[in-house]
Design a protein around this motif. Structure first.
Motif, PDB file in Angstrom:
ATOM      1  N   ALA A 107      -2.288  -2.000  -0.007  1.00 57.35           N
ATOM      2  CA  ALA A 107      -3.446  -2.840  -0.304  1.00 57.35           C
ATOM      3  C   ALA A 107      -4.711  -2.237   0.299  1.00 57.35           C
ATOM      4  O   ALA A 107      -5.790  -2.328  -0.259  1.00 57.35           O
ATOM      5  CB  ALA A 107      -3.224  -4.256   0.225  1.00 57.35           C
ATOM      6  N   GLU A 159      -0.399   9.778  -1.623  1.00 56.99           N
ATOM      7  CA  GLU A 159      -0.534   9.859  -3.077  1.00 56.99           C
ATOM      8  C   GLU A 159      -1.041  11.226  -3.515  1.00 56.99           C
ATOM      9  O   GLU A 159      -0.601  11.774  -4.517  1.00 56.99           O
ATOM     10  CB  GLU A 159      -1.492   8.771  -3.571  1.00 56.99           C
ATOM     11  CG  GLU A 159      -0.890   7.378  -3.600  1.00 56.99           C
ATOM     12  CD  GLU A 159       0.302   7.276  -4.535  1.00 56.99           C
ATOM     13  OE1 GLU A 159       0.219   7.780  -5.664  1.00 56.99           O
ATOM     14  OE2 GLU A 159       1.331   6.726  -4.133  1.00 56.99           O
ATOM     15  N   THR A 195     -10.225  -5.399  -4.915  1.00 55.09           N
ATOM     16  CA  THR A 195     -10.021  -4.037  -4.427  1.00 55.09           C
ATOM     17  C   THR A 195      -8.593  -3.857  -3.922  1.00 55.09           C
ATOM     18  O   THR A 195      -7.915  -2.876  -4.250  1.00 55.09           O
ATOM     19  CB  THR A 195     -11.005  -3.729  -3.281  1.00 55.09           C
ATOM     20  OG1 THR A 195     -12.293  -4.171  -3.673  1.00 55.09           O
ATOM     21  CG2 THR A 195     -11.033  -2.265  -2.964  1.00 55.09           C
ATOM     22  N   ALA A 196      -8.127  -4.823  -3.113  1.00 55.30           N
ATOM     23  CA  ALA A 196      -6.775  -4.702  -2.563  1.00 55.30           C
ATOM     24  C   ALA A 196      -5.744  -4.684  -3.686  1.00 55.30           C
ATOM     25  O   ALA A 196      -4.806  -3.885  -3.669  1.00 55.30           O
ATOM     26  CB  ALA A 196      -6.496  -5.847  -1.601  1.00 55.30           C
ATOM     27  N   ASN A 234      -5.822  -1.405  -5.461  1.00 58.42           N
ATOM     28  CA  ASN A 234      -5.209  -0.379  -4.616  1.00 58.42           C
ATOM     29  C   ASN A 234      -3.695  -0.418  -4.692  1.00 58.42           C
ATOM     30  O   ASN A 234      -3.028   0.612  -4.709  1.00 58.42           O
ATOM     31  CB  ASN A 234      -5.631  -0.570  -3.156  1.00 58.42           C
ATOM     32  CG  ASN A 234      -7.022  -0.049  -2.910  1.00 58.42           C
ATOM     33  OD1 ASN A 234      -7.542   0.717  -3.707  1.00 58.42           O
ATOM     34  ND2 ASN A 234      -7.624  -0.472  -1.822  1.00 58.42           N
ATOM     35  N   LEU A 235      -3.169  -1.640  -4.726  1.00 54.70           N
ATOM     36  CA  LEU A 235      -1.717  -1.810  -4.798  1.00 54.70           C
ATOM     37  C   LEU A 235      -1.140  -0.993  -5.943  1.00 54.70           C
ATOM     38  O   LEU A 235      -0.086  -0.385  -5.819  1.00 54.70           O
ATOM     39  CB  LEU A 235      -1.433  -3.298  -5.022  1.00 54.70           C
ATOM     40  CG  LEU A 235      -0.258  -3.950  -4.319  1.00 54.70           C
ATOM     41  CD1 LEU A 235      -0.317  -3.697  -2.830  1.00 54.70           C
ATOM     42  CD2 LEU A 235      -0.265  -5.435  -4.589  1.00 54.70           C
ATOM     43  N   ARG A 270      -2.232   1.711  -7.209  1.00 51.12           N
ATOM     44  CA  ARG A 270      -2.419   3.153  -7.121  1.00 51.12           C
ATOM     45  C   ARG A 270      -1.326   3.762  -6.264  1.00 51.12           C
ATOM     46  O   ARG A 270      -1.318   4.950  -6.013  1.00 51.12           O
ATOM     47  CB  ARG A 270      -3.783   3.464  -6.498  1.00 51.12           C
ATOM     48  CG  ARG A 270      -4.935   2.863  -7.281  1.00 51.12           C
ATOM     49  CD  ARG A 270      -6.200   2.906  -6.498  1.00 51.12           C
ATOM     50  NE  ARG A 270      -6.762   4.242  -6.465  1.00 51.12           N
ATOM     51  CZ  ARG A 270      -7.803   4.584  -5.730  1.00 51.12           C
ATOM     52  NH1 ARG A 270      -8.371   3.695  -4.960  1.00 51.12           N
ATOM     53  NH2 ARG A 270      -8.271   5.802  -5.769  1.00 51.12           N
ATOM     54  N   THR A 271      -0.428   2.929  -5.746  1.00 55.30           N
ATOM     55  CA  THR A 271       0.616   3.440  -4.854  1.00 55.30           C
ATOM     56  C   THR A 271       1.998   3.058  -5.370  1.00 55.30           C
ATOM     57  O   THR A 271       2.130   2.443  -6.413  1.00 55.30           O
ATOM     58  CB  THR A 271       0.474   2.833  -3.449  1.00 55.30           C
ATOM     59  OG1 THR A 271       0.669   1.427  -3.579  1.00 55.30           O
ATOM     60  CG2 THR A 271      -0.881   3.101  -2.876  1.00 55.30           C
ATOM     61  N   ARG A 272       3.004   3.418  -4.586  1.00 55.90           N
ATOM     62  CA  ARG A 272       4.377   3.211  -5.041  1.00 55.90           C
ATOM     63  C   ARG A 272       4.718   1.733  -5.159  1.00 55.90           C
ATOM     64  O   ARG A 272       5.597   1.370  -5.931  1.00 55.90           O
ATOM     65  CB  ARG A 272       5.346   3.907  -4.089  1.00 55.90           C
ATOM     66  CG  ARG A 272       5.483   3.238  -2.740  1.00 55.90           C
ATOM     67  CD  ARG A 272       6.663   3.839  -2.008  1.00 55.90           C
ATOM     68  NE  ARG A 272       7.008   3.044  -0.839  1.00 55.90           N
ATOM     69  CZ  ARG A 272       8.240   2.979  -0.353  1.00 55.90           C
ATOM     70  NH1 ARG A 272       9.207   3.644  -0.904  1.00 55.90           N
ATOM     71  NH2 ARG A 272       8.488   2.263   0.711  1.00 55.90           N
ATOM     72  N   VAL A 273       4.019   0.868  -4.397  1.00 59.36           N
ATOM     73  CA  VAL A 273       4.352  -0.554  -4.445  1.00 59.36           C
ATOM     74  C   VAL A 273       4.045  -1.121  -5.832  1.00 59.36           C
ATOM     75  O   VAL A 273       4.890  -1.760  -6.467  1.00 59.36           O
ATOM     76  CB  VAL A 273       3.573  -1.337  -3.365  1.00 59.36           C
ATOM     77  CG1 VAL A 273       3.941  -2.795  -3.397  1.00 59.36           C
ATOM     78  CG2 VAL A 273       3.852  -0.754  -1.994  1.00 59.36           C
TER      79      VAL A 273
END
Lengths: 262, 347
Positions: free
Chosen positions: A115, A125, B186-187, B190-191, B193-196
């Motif tokens: 987050a 990444e 935003t958070a 962002n979530l 953009r990652t593996r989560v």
């Protein structure tokens, strides 16, 4: 050296015995093919190895370690990667995201770091992107489609993306279920070349199920033939081809033909 | 127009706003949002604040339902838990807004994990019914746990305070909502953009192969429930700080369905979609009402028939949207952007 060993795998669905005392061992770095008529239990063997099915009894060892009762995600983390007969890509994602997803089990980012993103998640990444670009996308020649949604791709390319996703898992054993089914001659040749390169350059052990007998005989080190859930024989492609039971399973017997005619 | 826009690093290629053009327009939007409260009337500010709260809640639901594919009929319940938590903390402990906000989120997240626990064994419609049960149970608790929730009469809360400053009125509240929206959006972005976030989408698209890819399904479903209800809890805290009163009637099942409608109309699994959907669902009824008021001047006698009609028109609009744009408002936005990317050329 033996990397993967399966002993006495038995699997049944209700009263149907799908696998009957299947045992085999796969050496480190070899291409091991499993062939057999439709319904022989080939995919069931892969599903047991990957942990999607739980065998009734029998053990599976990866590098000496008993993994018989581990969940699929744990086995994936230990280096078991899989491609599917019917393409199982994530249709809502781009090619790049699908490949990145393969790397899931060795990435570290947790919910909070994700987050927040800037910092550790960002660095991870970027490392991942560079690794995928340098090693996988370049190797499989899919630069031109990396930003496209997978649902828009042709069948042969989707199979290639699925292979890319499996490679991103940093596998030790790659389980491939009919990698060239439904492909034309050119696509089949490409795929065979990729499989050989993966074995030679990456040192990955490959277990492959395929109906394209010419390709199987060309690329595999050893072949196991199964029919009705039972192993018929295992050996080099040449020895398997001349085995009388194999000929019987594939071509039938003279008696059966005669009985069919009368 | 963005032509000849080449990237030299992976970081630049993975940025959310990749081109100078989109960053420019984002800046323009930000400046407009800063100017807006100074020129808008109190009524417009009130609508903007309501929309803002809906945006936060819709972003939360879109993580769970849009991205991770777990349909929830209990989202209003989670907003309610956040609202009651915040109300009780303010009334009994006198905690300031900035502490209530995360605590309300945490309380909701806790209940989100409880409600999500059956997802180990259930999926699809069955899990959906579990969330429906949760919604009913939450409502029951809001009504009957009178010593804490004040029963059907509800609770009144003082205006929120931040660094000892009392925030009263729409103008002040606007400055509370805006940062929370920006932070949540935003958070949430962002979530993904990652593996989560990738794991969430994988679970939605094909849970069996997601597991074979090394994703622990149960853990990531709980993550989705927790993050979604955490955001819902924050939306609840905003809600109670805005209305300064709270009753069980504010969080009924049909409010949950309204949140679902927001993300479907806006675009499932799309942060921008949550924003568009929340704006659409909050503002269109008001626009319709204003239009009716305008007609009333000319033909007051027709109003008896026209007033009920606005619900019909609203429903019809949603149906038309779903038929012609099943991927939601975000998809329309995407097409407009693509058109202008090469403008004035066609290809």
């Amino acid at each position: 050296m033996t990397l993967l060993q399966a002993d006495n795998l038995n699997l049944s669905f209700g009263g149907l015995q799908v696998l009957h005392d299947i045992s085999f061992s796969v050496d480190d770095g070899e291409i091991f093919a499993i062939i057999g008529p439709n319904g022989a239990g080939k995919t069931s063997i892969l599903n047991c190895l990957g942990g999607f099915y739980l065998q009734d009894h029998g053990t599976i060892r990866l590098d000496g370690q008993d993994i018989s009762s581990l969940s699929p995600d744990r086995r994936a983390a230990m280096g078991m990667a899989r491609t599917f007969q019917n393409i199982a890509l994530f249709r809502g994602m781009t090619v790049l995201d699908n490949i990145k997803l393969g790397a899931h089990s060795y990435l570290q980012t947790g919910l909070l770091a994700a987050a927040f993103y800037w910092g550790s998640a960002h660095r991870e990444e970027m490392r991942l992107r560079a690794e995928i670009e340098d090693k996988i996308i370049d190797f499989l020649e899919i630069e031109h489609i990396r930003k496209q949604p997978v649902s828009a791709l042709a069948y042969g390319l989707q199979k290639r993306v699925e292979l890319a996703r499996a490679l991103a898992m940093r596998p030790r054993v790659l389980l491939m279920d009919e990698p060239v089914a439904g492909m034309n001659a050119e696509e089949t040749e490409d795929m065979a070349r990729f499989i050989l390169d993966i074995q030679e350059e990456w040192g990955i052990t490959i277990i492959i199920i395929e109906h394209d007998i010419h390709m199987v005989m060309d690329i595999s080190n050893r072949v196991m033939v199964v029919n009705f859930g039972q192993e018929i024989t295992t050996g080099t492609p040449e020895s398997v081809q001349s085995h009388p039971e194999v000929i019987k399973a594939y071509l039938g017997t003279k008696q059966a033909v005669a009985a069919g005619n009368s | 127009m963005r032509i000849g826009d080449f990237k030299e690093t992976y970081a630049a290629d993975e940025a959310v706003f990749r081109s100078t053009t989109s960053r420019f327009w984002l800046g323009v939007l930000f400046v407009l949002l800063l100017i807006f409260p100074f020129i808008a009337s109190d009524y417009l500010l009130y609508m903007a604040n309501l929309t803002g709260i809906a945006i936060v809640a819709a972003i939360g639901l879109n993580i769970l339902t849009g991205a991770a594919g777990q349909i929830s009929l209990g989202h209003a319940g989670f907003v309610g838990i956040g609202a009651y938590t915040s109300a009780v903390l303010t009334n009994h402990l006198g905690l300031p807004f900035l502490i209530c906000l995360p605590l309300a989120g945490l309380m909701s997240a806790f209940f989100g994990i409880l409600v999500g626990a059956p997802s180990m064994r259930m999926k699809g419609l069955y899990l959906c019914i579990t969330t429906l049960a949760a919604q009913v149970i939450f409502e029951f608790i809001f009504v009957h746990w009178e010593s804490v929730t004040g029963g059907i009469r509800g609770l009144n809360v003082p205006p929120p305070s931040i660094f000892g400053l009392k925030i009263d009125g729409e103008f002040g509240f606007y400055w509370l909502v805006l940062p929370v929206i920006i932070l949540t959006a935003t958070a949430a972005r962002n979530l993904f953009r990652t593996r989560v976030g990738r794991a969430f989408i994988a679970i939605r698209d094909r849970d069996i192969s997601a597991e074979l890819m090394g994703i622990n399904l149960f853990r990531y479903k709980l993550y989705a429930f927790a993050s979604s209800s955490f955001i819902a809890g924050m939306a609840g805290c905003l809600w109670v700080s805005h209305l300064k009163t709270i009753t069980p009637e504010h969080f009924p099942l049909h409010e949950s369905i309204r949140y679902l409608a927001m993300i479907i109309v806006g675009g499932l699994g799309n942060i921008l979609g949550s924003i568009f959907g929340a704006i659409f669902m909050t503002l269109i009824p008001e626009v319709l009402q204003t239009a009716l008021k305008f007609f009333e001047q000319f033909k007051p006698e027709a109003m008896a028939y026209l007033y009920p009609l606005q619900t019909v028109v609203f429903g019809l609009l949603i149906v038309v949207f779903l038929v012609f744009e099943p991927h939601g408002l975000a998809e329309i936005w995407c097409r407009i952007k693509n058109y202008f990317r090469l403008w004035p050329f066609k290809h």
